[in-house]
Write a protein that holds these residues in place. Structure first.
Motif, PDB file in Angstrom:
ATOM      1  N   VAL A  44      22.753 -10.781  17.493  1.00  0.00           N
ATOM      2  CA  VAL A  44      22.011 -10.563  16.254  1.00  0.00           C
ATOM      3  C   VAL A  44      20.848 -11.550  16.197  1.00  0.00           C
ATOM      4  O   VAL A  44      21.008 -12.722  16.531  1.00  0.00           O
ATOM      5  N   ASN A  45      19.688 -11.066  15.772  1.00  0.00           N
ATOM      6  CA  ASN A  45      18.549 -11.957  15.571  1.00  0.00           C
ATOM      7  C   ASN A  45      18.771 -12.672  14.237  1.00  0.00           C
ATOM      8  O   ASN A  45      18.428 -12.156  13.175  1.00  0.00           O
ATOM      9  N   VAL A  46      19.371 -13.847  14.307  1.00  0.00           N
ATOM     10  CA  VAL A  46      19.823 -14.570  13.126  1.00  0.00           C
ATOM     11  C   VAL A  46      18.657 -14.901  12.200  1.00  0.00           C
ATOM     12  O   VAL A  46      18.760 -14.759  10.979  1.00  0.00           O
ATOM     13  N   PHE A  47      17.539 -15.332  12.732  1.00  0.00           N
ATOM     14  CA  PHE A  47      16.394 -15.706  11.909  1.00  0.00           C
ATOM     15  C   PHE A  47      15.857 -14.512  11.129  1.00  0.00           C
ATOM     16  O   PHE A  47      15.586 -14.611   9.931  1.00  0.00           O
ATOM     17  N   ASN A  48      15.707 -13.357  11.784  1.00  0.00           N
ATOM     18  CA  ASN A  48      15.226 -12.157  11.093  1.00  0.00           C
ATOM     19  C   ASN A  48      16.188 -11.712  10.000  1.00  0.00           C
ATOM     20  O   ASN A  48      15.760 -11.308   8.912  1.00  0.00           O
ATOM     21  N   GLU A  49      17.472 -11.783  10.270  1.00  0.00           N
ATOM     22  CA  GLU A  49      18.472 -11.417   9.262  1.00  0.00           C
ATOM     23  C   GLU A  49      18.405 -12.379   8.074  1.00  0.00           C
ATOM     24  O   GLU A  49      18.522 -11.973   6.926  1.00  0.00           O
ATOM     25  N   PHE A  50      18.194 -13.652   8.368  1.00  0.00           N
ATOM     26  CA  PHE A  50      18.077 -14.642   7.298  1.00  0.00           C
ATOM     27  C   PHE A  50      16.856 -14.365   6.422  1.00  0.00           C
ATOM     28  O   PHE A  50      16.951 -14.365   5.190  1.00  0.00           O
ATOM     29  N   ILE A  77      28.956 -22.206  12.717  1.00  0.00           N
ATOM     30  CA  ILE A  77      29.825 -21.161  13.267  1.00  0.00           C
ATOM     31  C   ILE A  77      29.218 -19.781  13.026  1.00  0.00           C
ATOM     32  O   ILE A  77      29.217 -18.924  13.920  1.00  0.00           O
ATOM     33  N   MET A  78      28.659 -19.547  11.821  1.00  0.00           N
ATOM     34  CA  MET A  78      28.043 -18.253  11.525  1.00  0.00           C
ATOM     35  C   MET A  78      26.835 -18.008  12.418  1.00  0.00           C
ATOM     36  O   MET A  78      26.648 -16.892  12.936  1.00  0.00           O
ATOM     37  N   ILE A  79      26.016 -19.022  12.625  1.00  0.00           N
ATOM     38  CA  ILE A  79      24.838 -18.867  13.486  1.00  0.00           C
ATOM     39  C   ILE A  79      25.266 -18.590  14.926  1.00  0.00           C
ATOM     40  O   ILE A  79      24.731 -17.675  15.578  1.00  0.00           O
ATOM     41  N   LEU A  80      26.219 -19.352  15.430  1.00  0.00           N
ATOM     42  CA  LEU A  80      26.700 -19.147  16.802  1.00  0.00           C
ATOM     43  C   LEU A  80      27.348 -17.778  16.965  1.00  0.00           C
ATOM     44  O   LEU A  80      27.150 -17.113  17.994  1.00  0.00           O
ATOM     45  N   HIS A  81      28.101 -17.337  15.957  1.00  0.00           N
ATOM     46  CA  HIS A  81      28.720 -16.015  16.014  1.00  0.00           C
ATOM     47  C   HIS A  81      27.644 -14.923  16.065  1.00  0.00           C
ATOM     48  O   HIS A  81      27.755 -13.966  16.838  1.00  0.00           O
ATOM     49  N   GLY A  82      26.598 -15.083  15.239  1.00  0.00           N
ATOM     50  CA  GLY A  82      25.502 -14.114  15.253  1.00  0.00           C
ATOM     51  C   GLY A  82      24.801 -14.075  16.599  1.00  0.00           C
ATOM     52  O   GLY A  82      24.480 -12.995  17.117  1.00  0.00           O
TER      53      GLY A  82
END
Length: 174
Positions: A25-31, A15-20
């Motif tokens: 939001v670039n989820v991988f870069n934020e991670f 859910i967090m990844i899909l929301h990002g």
């Protein structure tokens, strides 16, 4: 019910990844940025943790824990704290793993339903690993002066040590 609990954490992550992704939001870069920041925090905390762990092991290996327990025995007997639980009162504010090991030893040597076992259980449930917690939390954000945190936390721990045998006697009529 257990099948649902097996999927809760993976579902939250998805859910967090899909929301990002939905928010752009670039989820991988934020991670990866978060992981880099995590390593910086670990490097800030590591010296304090090493010093704390070394001190605990030094106290246990040198016989200092036994010496402290014998020095504190008149005070602990006056307060009604069983002598078998005294090492737990020393280790509890310092080390979670040390106090857990001591707690397991107390429960193994005495019954969990004994006065000693119940006192140890109440202490474990009502105290905090004060020094470890302050090391981790204050070290992670760079706080050098703890002001009133340490005296307040140690006062709360001491209150728990004093009241644990009294609470056990009150509720279990021992």
């Amino acid at each position: 019910m257990t099948q649902i609990s097996n999927f809760i954490i993976p579902a939250i992550i998805v859910i967090m990844i899909l929301h990002g992704i939905f928010k752009g939001v670039n989820v991988f870069n934020e991670f990866t940025d978060g992981a880099k920041e995590g390593f910086k925090i670990v490097l800030n905390i590591l010296p304090s943790l090493i010093a704390l762990i070394f001190s605990i092991e030094l106290i246990k290996a040198s016989g200092g824990l036994d010496t402290l327990c014998s020095l504190l025995s008149p005070v602990s007997s006056f307060l009604g704290i069983p002598k078998e639980v005294t090492p737990l009162t020393i280790l509890s504010p310092i080390s979670g793993s040390g106090s857990l090991g001591m707690f397991e030893s107390i429960l193994k040597d005495h019954s969990p339903d004994s006065f000693i076992g119940r006192c140890a259980s109440v202490m474990m449930g009502s105290t905090e690993t004060t020094f470890y917690t302050m090391t981790v939390y204050y070290g992670s954000v760079g706080i050098k002066k703890s002001r009133h945190t340490l005296p307040s936390a140690l006062c709360a721990d001491f209150t728990s040590f004093i009241l644990s045998p009294k609470i056990v006697k009150l509720f279990f009529h021992q």
